[in-house]
Design a protein around this motif. Structure first.
Motif, short mmCIF file in Angstrom:
data_model
loop_
_atom_site.label_atom_id
_atom_site.label_comp_id
_atom_site.label_asym_id
_atom_site.label_seq_id
_atom_site.Cartn_x
_atom_site.Cartn_y
_atom_site.Cartn_z
N MET A 217 3.57 0.19 -0.30
CA MET A 217 3.59 -1.00 -0.76
C MET A 217 5.19 -1.67 -0.76
O MET A 217 6.11 -0.92 -0.82
N ASP A 218 5.55 -2.95 -1.03
CA ASP A 218 6.91 -3.55 -1.38
C ASP A 218 7.49 -2.94 -2.73
O ASP A 218 8.56 -3.32 -2.95
N ALA B 250 1.19 -6.29 -5.42
CA ALA B 250 1.98 -5.69 -4.51
C ALA B 250 1.46 -5.89 -3.21
O ALA B 250 0.34 -5.97 -2.88
N ARG B 251 2.43 -5.95 -2.03
CA ARG B 251 1.98 -6.09 -0.82
C ARG B 251 2.67 -5.24 0.17
O ARG B 251 3.77 -4.48 -0.07
N PRO B 252 1.89 -4.85 1.19
CA PRO B 252 2.13 -3.73 2.16
C PRO B 252 3.66 -4.09 2.63
O PRO B 252 4.27 -5.23 3.07
N GLN B 253 4.45 -2.98 2.85
CA GLN B 253 5.81 -3.15 3.71
C GLN B 253 5.48 -3.33 4.86
O GLN B 253 6.43 -4.24 5.61
N LEU B 254 4.31 -3.04 5.96
CA LEU B 254 4.00 -3.53 7.12
C LEU B 254 3.59 -4.79 7.10
O LEU B 254 2.73 -5.18 6.24
N GLY C 294 -2.74 -8.06 0.32
CA GLY C 294 -1.84 -7.25 -0.83
C GLY C 294 -2.92 -6.40 -1.60
O GLY C 294 -4.24 -6.41 -1.41
N SER C 295 -2.48 -6.00 -2.84
CA SER C 295 -2.97 -5.20 -3.86
C SER C 295 -4.12 -6.27 -4.18
O SER C 295 -3.90 -7.39 -4.31
N LEU D 64 -8.69 -3.31 -8.70
CA LEU D 64 -8.83 -2.19 -7.91
C LEU D 64 -7.69 -1.37 -7.89
O LEU D 64 -6.69 -1.45 -8.28
N VAL D 65 -8.11 -0.02 -7.49
CA VAL D 65 -6.88 1.06 -7.74
C VAL D 65 -5.81 0.84 -6.58
O VAL D 65 -6.23 0.24 -5.49
N ASN D 66 -4.73 1.03 -7.01
CA ASN D 66 -3.48 1.05 -6.09
C ASN D 66 -4.07 1.82 -4.86
O ASN D 66 -4.22 2.91 -4.69
N GLY D 67 -3.88 1.01 -3.64
CA GLY D 67 -4.19 1.51 -2.34
C GLY D 67 -5.54 0.57 -1.76
O GLY D 67 -5.61 0.71 -0.65
#
Length: 179
Positions: free
Chosen positions: A98-99, A113-117, A134-135, A139-142
């Protein structure tokens, strides 16, 4: 994963689902060991790639009707299909880093958070506008939440849906119901 504990999301007598720790990023492979009551019961090696998205499905099999909410809050299904032009919310995993750094196992709050990709979607053969990827709060991170606008050109019926993160795409065989 290389000695780093992975947050357990689900466990039964026959299956365990975990979140791969961010610390494996950048490696070409990782050693995974399963423990029961402090005793190692299995060891395997797995390749590490930047992303491998998977969309959550209604039957939890990874194929068939996706688990998604229509714009009106109803669960998407053949009896409650999404209208072209409406926004649907779906959930997935496998977006990679994530970013910002979020501790493994964190339950996400409003500080998302948002994905880097980059995140893309296709509905049928049409590209679909990703409004948010994004997240997901609670929910759990991921876990990944994707809000996507159904293309005006989408065909009616159960249409294939694909999530792409970076260059990796979700497995074929997932569908969304379109009005």
């Amino acid at each position: 994963f290389d000695g780093i504990a992975a947050p357990i999301v689900y466990a039964s007598a026959t299956q365990t689902a975990v979140v791969v720790p961010a610390e494996v990023s950048g490696k070409s492979f990782t050693v995974i060991q399963a423990e029961r009551n402090g005793t190692i019961v299995a060891v395997t090696t797995a390749s590490v790639i930047p992303s491998l998205p998977g969309i959550f499905t209604a039957n939890a099999s990874g194929s068939g009707q996706i688990a998604a909410f229509n714009q009106d809050g109803s669960l998407n299904s053949s009896t409650k299909p999404a209208a072209p032009g409406s926004v649907v919310t779906l959930f997935a995993t496998g977006a990679g880093l994530m970013d910002r750094s979020v501790p493994n196992g964190t339950i996400m709050d409003a500080n998302l958070a948002r994905p880097q990709l980059p995140v893309y979607m296709r509905v049928g053969t049409d590209p679909a506008e990703v409004i948010y990827g994004g997240s997901a709060p609670t929910l759990v991170n991921g876990g990944l939440q994707v809000n996507v606008r159904i293309p005006d050109t989408a065909q009616s019926g159960n249409q294939p849906i694909k999530l792409i993160v970076g260059t990796a795409a979700s497995a074929p065989g997932t569908t969304i119901a379109i009005r």
